[in-house]
Design a protein around this motif. Sequence first.
Motif, PDB file in Angstrom:
ATOM      1  N   GLU A  57     -12.017  30.448 -17.572  1.00 18.57           N
ATOM      2  CA  GLU A  57     -10.227  30.008 -18.079  1.00 18.57           C
ATOM      3  C   GLU A  57      -9.426  30.609 -17.070  1.00 18.57           C
ATOM      4  N   GLU A  58      -9.506  32.065 -16.525  1.00 20.60           N
ATOM      5  CA  GLU A  58      -8.543  32.801 -15.937  1.00 20.60           C
ATOM      6  C   GLU A  58      -9.153  33.629 -14.717  1.00 20.60           C
ATOM      7  N   VAL A 103      -5.529  28.806  -8.639  1.00 19.32           N
ATOM      8  CA  VAL A 103      -5.010  29.165  -9.833  1.00 19.32           C
ATOM      9  C   VAL A 103      -3.657  28.477 -10.158  1.00 19.32           C
ATOM     10  N   THR A 107       1.554  29.771 -14.416  1.00 17.34           N
ATOM     11  CA  THR A 107       1.121  30.358 -15.651  1.00 17.34           C
ATOM     12  C   THR A 107       0.779  31.752 -15.834  1.00 17.34           C
ATOM     13  N   ASP A 122      -4.025  31.615 -15.094  1.00 19.12           N
ATOM     14  CA  ASP A 122      -4.961  30.414 -15.614  1.00 19.12           C
ATOM     15  C   ASP A 122      -5.662  29.769 -14.214  1.00 19.12           C
ATOM     16  N   ARG A 123      -6.979  29.304 -14.313  1.00 24.50           N
ATOM     17  CA  ARG A 123      -7.350  28.633 -13.312  1.00 24.50           C
ATOM     18  C   ARG A 123      -6.575  27.210 -13.401  1.00 24.50           C
TER      19      ARG A 123
END
Length: 133
Positions: A57-58, A103, A107, A122-123
């Motif tokens: 997710e990140e 990314v 965000t 965040d991706r």
Amino acid sequence: MRRDDRDEPFDDLFREIERMMNEMMNGADGNVNFNSSSNVDNGFGMDTHVDIHETDEEVRVVADLPGVEKDNIELECDGKTLTISAESDHRQYDERVSLPSRVNEHTASATYNNGVLEVVFDRAEQSSDISLE
């Protein structure tokens, strides 16, 4: 220290050991220098370390910026590269960190506490297919 080609899988480990030895020994008399065949300079200096952690997710970037005030840090990201610029009384830091995956820079959240900078992204969404008509 001289190494032969059989040690290639351990080059990163040897470079880190050499860096630490240089840091210790150069403070003593300045005459000892353990140089590897390839010098790596990350722009921050020997007392700074940058780590990148990624999950599904990140992407998280953690950088040591000793002696820097929060107001003297500037961050920029284009989705692929994070640029960290910082200044203290004794030095100026300027580093471009290539991120392991794209990314969403909008965000991003950043914190700075006790000399440690942490930036979380965040991706980015995967590109969608384009149909050709």
